[in-house]
Design a protein around this motif. Structure first.
Motif, mmCIF file in Angstrom:
data_model
loop_
_atom_site.group_PDB
_atom_site.id
_atom_site.type_symbol
_atom_site.label_atom_id
_atom_site.label_comp_id
_atom_site.label_asym_id
_atom_site.label_seq_id
_atom_site.Cartn_x
_atom_site.Cartn_y
_atom_site.Cartn_z
ATOM 1 N N ILE A 192 0.858 -1.177 0.000
ATOM 2 C CA ILE A 192 0.000 0.000 0.000
ATOM 3 C C ILE A 192 0.893 1.225 0.000
ATOM 4 O O ILE A 192 1.911 1.266 0.686
ATOM 5 C CB ILE A 192 -0.961 0.000 1.216
ATOM 6 C CG1 ILE A 192 -1.929 1.183 1.146
ATOM 7 C CG2 ILE A 192 -0.204 0.086 2.528
ATOM 8 C CD1 ILE A 192 -3.072 1.062 2.108
ATOM 9 N N ASP A 193 0.536 2.181 -0.795
ATOM 10 C CA ASP A 193 1.339 3.396 -0.867
ATOM 11 C C ASP A 193 0.865 4.374 0.194
ATOM 12 O O ASP A 193 -0.194 4.957 0.110
ATOM 13 C CB ASP A 193 1.190 4.040 -2.253
ATOM 14 C CG ASP A 193 1.970 5.343 -2.351
ATOM 15 O OD1 ASP A 193 1.695 6.134 -3.262
ATOM 16 O OD2 ASP A 193 2.845 5.585 -1.488
ATOM 17 N N THR A 194 1.680 4.501 1.243
ATOM 18 C CA THR A 194 1.300 5.413 2.302
ATOM 19 C C THR A 194 1.849 6.812 2.067
ATOM 20 O O THR A 194 1.626 7.721 2.864
ATOM 21 C CB THR A 194 1.834 4.926 3.662
ATOM 22 O OG1 THR A 194 3.268 4.932 3.618
ATOM 23 C CG2 THR A 194 1.355 3.533 3.964
ATOM 24 N N ARG A 195 2.583 6.955 0.984
ATOM 25 C CA ARG A 195 3.229 8.229 0.672
ATOM 26 C C ARG A 195 4.181 8.664 1.780
ATOM 27 O O ARG A 195 4.529 9.840 1.880
ATOM 28 C CB ARG A 195 2.206 9.349 0.456
ATOM 29 C CG ARG A 195 1.433 9.233 -0.831
ATOM 30 C CD ARG A 195 0.854 10.570 -1.180
ATOM 31 N NE ARG A 195 -0.331 10.454 -1.980
ATOM 32 C CZ ARG A 195 -1.216 11.442 -2.122
ATOM 33 N NH1 ARG A 195 -1.063 12.553 -1.472
ATOM 34 N NH2 ARG A 195 -2.262 11.295 -2.895
ATOM 35 N N ASP A 196 4.592 7.698 2.657
ATOM 36 C CA ASP A 196 5.595 8.034 3.650
ATOM 37 C C ASP A 196 6.865 8.392 2.932
ATOM 38 O O ASP A 196 7.222 7.760 1.945
ATOM 39 C CB ASP A 196 5.864 6.838 4.564
ATOM 40 C CG ASP A 196 4.824 6.751 5.663
ATOM 41 O OD1 ASP A 196 4.945 5.841 6.481
ATOM 42 O OD2 ASP A 196 3.911 7.579 5.690
ATOM 43 N N LYS A 197 7.583 9.409 3.448
ATOM 44 C CA LYS A 197 8.824 9.816 2.841
ATOM 45 C C LYS A 197 9.835 8.713 3.040
ATOM 46 O O LYS A 197 9.987 8.184 4.124
ATOM 47 C CB LYS A 197 9.318 11.096 3.542
ATOM 48 C CG LYS A 197 10.282 11.892 2.740
ATOM 49 C CD LYS A 197 9.584 12.562 1.558
ATOM 50 C CE LYS A 197 10.610 13.399 0.807
ATOM 51 N NZ LYS A 197 10.250 13.602 -0.568
ATOM 52 N N GLY A 198 10.573 8.327 1.990
ATOM 53 C CA GLY A 198 11.555 7.261 2.118
ATOM 54 C C GLY A 198 12.744 7.717 2.937
ATOM 55 O O GLY A 198 12.941 8.901 3.180
ATOM 56 N N THR A 199 13.616 6.794 3.334
ATOM 57 C CA THR A 199 14.826 7.136 4.107
ATOM 58 C C THR A 199 15.864 7.802 3.208
ATOM 59 O O THR A 199 15.886 7.537 2.024
ATOM 60 C CB THR A 199 15.451 5.907 4.729
ATOM 61 O OG1 THR A 199 15.634 4.922 3.724
ATOM 62 C CG2 THR A 199 14.512 5.309 5.776
ATOM 63 N N LYS A 259 7.072 5.469 8.854
ATOM 64 C CA LYS A 259 8.506 5.760 8.701
ATOM 65 C C LYS A 259 8.937 6.954 9.542
ATOM 66 O O LYS A 259 10.124 7.237 9.642
ATOM 67 C CB LYS A 259 8.832 6.020 7.235
ATOM 68 C CG LYS A 259 8.682 4.794 6.352
ATOM 69 C CD LYS A 259 9.271 5.034 4.970
ATOM 70 C CE LYS A 259 9.245 3.773 4.119
ATOM 71 N NZ LYS A 259 7.893 3.391 3.684
ATOM 72 N N ARG A 272 7.683 12.477 7.472
ATOM 73 C CA ARG A 272 8.016 11.129 7.014
ATOM 74 C C ARG A 272 6.844 10.181 7.172
ATOM 75 O O ARG A 272 6.863 9.069 6.657
ATOM 76 C CB ARG A 272 9.236 10.605 7.774
ATOM 77 C CG ARG A 272 10.537 11.279 7.354
ATOM 78 C CD ARG A 272 11.661 10.924 8.316
ATOM 79 N NE ARG A 272 11.901 9.490 8.362
ATOM 80 C CZ ARG A 272 12.745 8.850 7.546
ATOM 81 N NH1 ARG A 272 13.408 9.516 6.614
ATOM 82 N NH2 ARG A 272 12.921 7.557 7.650
ATOM 83 N N GLY A 273 5.816 10.626 7.895
ATOM 84 C CA GLY A 273 4.594 9.834 7.964
ATOM 85 C C GLY A 273 4.505 8.983 9.208
ATOM 86 O O GLY A 273 5.367 8.988 10.082
ATOM 87 N N ALA A 324 -4.260 7.605 -0.705
ATOM 88 C CA ALA A 324 -3.656 6.426 -0.094
ATOM 89 C C ALA A 324 -3.710 6.563 1.416
ATOM 90 O O ALA A 324 -3.507 7.641 1.977
ATOM 91 C CB ALA A 324 -2.214 6.314 -0.552
ATOM 92 N N LYS A 325 -3.971 5.433 2.086
ATOM 93 C CA LYS A 325 -4.146 5.496 3.536
ATOM 94 C C LYS A 325 -2.853 5.205 4.272
ATOM 95 O O LYS A 325 -2.092 4.328 3.918
ATOM 96 C CB LYS A 325 -5.205 4.469 3.947
ATOM 97 C CG LYS A 325 -6.532 5.115 4.315
ATOM 98 C CD LYS A 325 -7.496 4.081 4.843
ATOM 99 C CE LYS A 325 -7.604 4.048 6.343
ATOM 100 N NZ LYS A 325 -8.061 5.295 6.928
#
Lengths: 62, 551
Positions: free
Chosen positions: A55-62, B183, B179-180, B2-3
């Motif tokens: 799932i794409d959480t759009r969290d920023k990658g490291t 993460k 970063r969400g 996106a969740k």
């Protein structure tokens, strides 16, 4: 290390020891019970979240 | 859109625990206990934990997860979905005001902690024993200068490096928030919480192994320090029975208030965090685990470090200061008395407080970020930037109007105390009366790894709201209106030196601070209206999205 109370202070009385040790024991028991259940009762559940694998959480990658 | 979601169960538990564990565990709890019956205070404390803290915690976790099933994550949307009416979403404005309002000053306090940790690490904290003033006076002056308490605007005049530390913590908070969930917040909390535990245990061992100290001609031991806090009776008057203090309503109010604020219930944070869980993710055991983690830091660590150490070196005078006085005046004096090792213990202690503060302040950002994304349909970058601007204004108000911490105190009371009690009352009424305890428990037990004892149905429906109404009434009558209830009965709380209404009338700084709070309320109310329209168009917040599925 802890020494016996001096004439200037009252030290820990029997009641003080009781309140302190019972409070700490109660909290530690609860915490240990909870973490044991979370981590060891069903190890898969500790790390598993019931969600799609990708799932794409759009969290920023490291 | 996106969740977001949590990466692991232990991650969400540590994130919620991190939100709860803060300076109050180490600095506020010991003082409250010593002043309200000592060891006997644990009786009302544990009763309130069972009757107020844990039930409301379970209700929040459950409502949050249920709200997530409606496809929404912000407090207004969750309350609106569960209440079945858009009117409930406007109570959710408090679930935005509280975390953003608290963040505005909490990250300044976080900067204090980081600043002190740095000063200890670099050896910058030096108190001259040759000066006439006592070490306690010098640490008090150091704190006042560093935090700009002597004069408004003094922090921007170059006398203190606090603004620099604030820039660092503000940036760090937003980098992690950007970063969400998984993460950023979870990644940090999974590491910070164990480190915090280790730091606290190091300081604890150092304190418990201290030898006797002489204070004003009297010699005290660690046992005397522990006895000052844990012997029942506490600051009881001469001749009073050990249980006299806990027969006063004040002790019960103090206990309820301590549990309440310590667990971070009614902040709008747990509801948001839990909304990222799935239907079958346990909330009962997870909520209890997060609560027990908070209690471990409070009772087992906070209760054995702060007051005993302060009493050992400074006597009763050093052990009876308020939260900030204890943490930033008494304890630095304690570390200075420890000799060369005190520098490293001090660095460890303040670094631990910094971690406690940042895990809490991080949790204050996500609810508003989620709301801005939902209500405006903007992405994370835009919502984080917008929130950064809003929070930055609030923090700059706190930093500029630093004299006697007036701005901090005002925002803390209205957004960080009064509003919380109102939101918690709304939440417990929603859970216990609107959703209903039977349905609410059924929701809670979905995926649960332990069952909530049935007695809690009665507690959540009747006892918890009663406690909250009593706290709210006491706050309105004494703090806000300044009515002296002790005239009615000596055991009731007396009026403060200045009521909150008087403060707003007489203090321009209080007026500016409440202006910031009111601006947030108006802004969030407008955004909730826009958000409701947007969610209706998207079909979110009106029905369960996973109805019929087992996921």
């Amino acid at each position: 290390m802890m020494i016996a109370s001096t004439a200037a202070g009252t030290g820990l009385t029997t009641a003080g020891w009781t309140f302190m040790l019972c409070s700490i024991a109660a909290v530690l028991s609860l915490a240990c019970f909870c973490y044991a259940r979370v981590l060891f009762f069903d190890p898969k559940a500790a790390n598993h979240m019931h969600a799609p694998l990708e799932i794409d959480t759009r969290d920023k990658g490291t | 859109m996106a969740k977001e979601q949590w990466g692991s169960r232990i991650g969400v538990i540590l994130a919620v625990a991190g939100s709860a564990v803060g300076l109050g565990n180490f600095l506020r709890f010991p003082g409250q206990a010593a002043a309200n019956g000592g060891g006997a205070f644990m009786i009302p404390y544990f009763v309130c934990l069972l009757l107020v803290g844990i039930p409301i915690c379970w209700a929040e976790w459950t409502m949050g997860r249920q709200g997530g099933r409606y496809g929404v994550n912000s407090c207004p949307a969750v309350l609106g979905a569960l209440g079945g009416s858009r009117a409930w979403s406007y109570f959710g404005v408090l679930g935005l005001l509280i975390p953003v309002g608290i963040y505005a000053y909490y990250n300044v306090i976080e900067a204090w902690c980081l600043g002190y940790a740095w000063k200890y690490l670099t050896g910058e904290i030096v108190v001259s024993a040759n000066l006439n003033s006592s070490i306690g006076d010098q640490t008090s002056k150091m704190f006042a200068t560093f935090t700009g308490q002597d004069e408004n605007g003094s922090l921007f005049g170059g006398q203190s490096s606090l603004v620099l530390f604030w820039v660092v913590v503000f940036s760090l908070n937003f980098v992690l928030a950007f970063r969400g969930l998984s993460k950023g917040i979870e990644w940090f909390c999974v590491r910070a919480m164990p480190i915090m535990t280790i730091c606290a245990i190091v300081v604890l061992i150092r304190v418990l192994t201290l030898g006797p100290q002489e204070v004003d001609g009297q010699t005290y031991s660690v046992q005397d320090g522990l006895g000052y806090l844990w012997n029942p009776g506490g600051a009881a008057a001469e001749g009073e029975a050990w249980y006299a203090a806990i027969l006063r309503p004040q002790a019960w109010l103090a206990a309820a208030g301590q549990i309440f604020f310590s667990l971070s219930v009614g902040f709008g944070v747990i509801i948001n965090y839990a909304s990222y869980l799935k239907r079958k993710d346990d909330v009962v055991l997870s909520g209890l685990t997060a609560t027990s983690t908070n209690e471990f830091f409070e009772v087992c660590l906070g209760g054995l470090i702060t007051v005993p150490a302060a009493f050992l070196f400074l006597g009763a005078a050093g052990a009876t200061k308020g939260t900030f006085g204890m943490g930033f005046e008494s304890l630095p004096a304690v570390f200075l008395h420890m000799g060369p090792a005190g520098r490293w213990i001090g660095a460890t202690w303040f670094f631990m407080l910094f971690l406690a503060a940042i895990t809490s302040s991080l949790s204050m950002l996500q609810p508003a970020i989620a709301f801005l994304e939902e209500s405006l349909g903007i992405g994370r970058r835009a919502s984080v930037t917008l929130l950064g601007g809003i929070a930055g204004i609030g923090s700059l108000i706190v930093l500029y109007f630093s004299e006697n911490m007036a701005a901090l105190d005002t925002i803390d009371y209205w957004a960080g105390t009064f509003a919380i009690v109102i939101l918690a009352t709304v939440q417990v009424v929603l859970f216990g009366w609107v959703i209903g305890v039977e349905k609410g428990f059924k929701m809670a037990h979905e995926g649960a790894e332990m069952r909530i004892p049935s007695i809690f149905k009665f507690i959540i429906k009747y006892v918890s709201p009663l406690f909250l109404v009593v706290i709210l009434t006491s706050a309105v009558l004494t703090d806000i209106l300044g009515i002296d209830l002790s005239k009615i009965h000596p055991n009731l709380p007396p009026a403060p030196a200045q009521s909150r209404i008087q403060q707003l009338v007489t203090s321009p700084v209080a007026q500016i601070s409440i202006g910031f709070v009111l601006t947030l309320i108006v802004m969030f109310t407008v955004l909730v209206t826009l958000g409701n329209q947007r969610l209706r168009k998207l079909g979110l917040g009106q029905r369960l999205l996973d109805e019929g599925s087992e996921a």
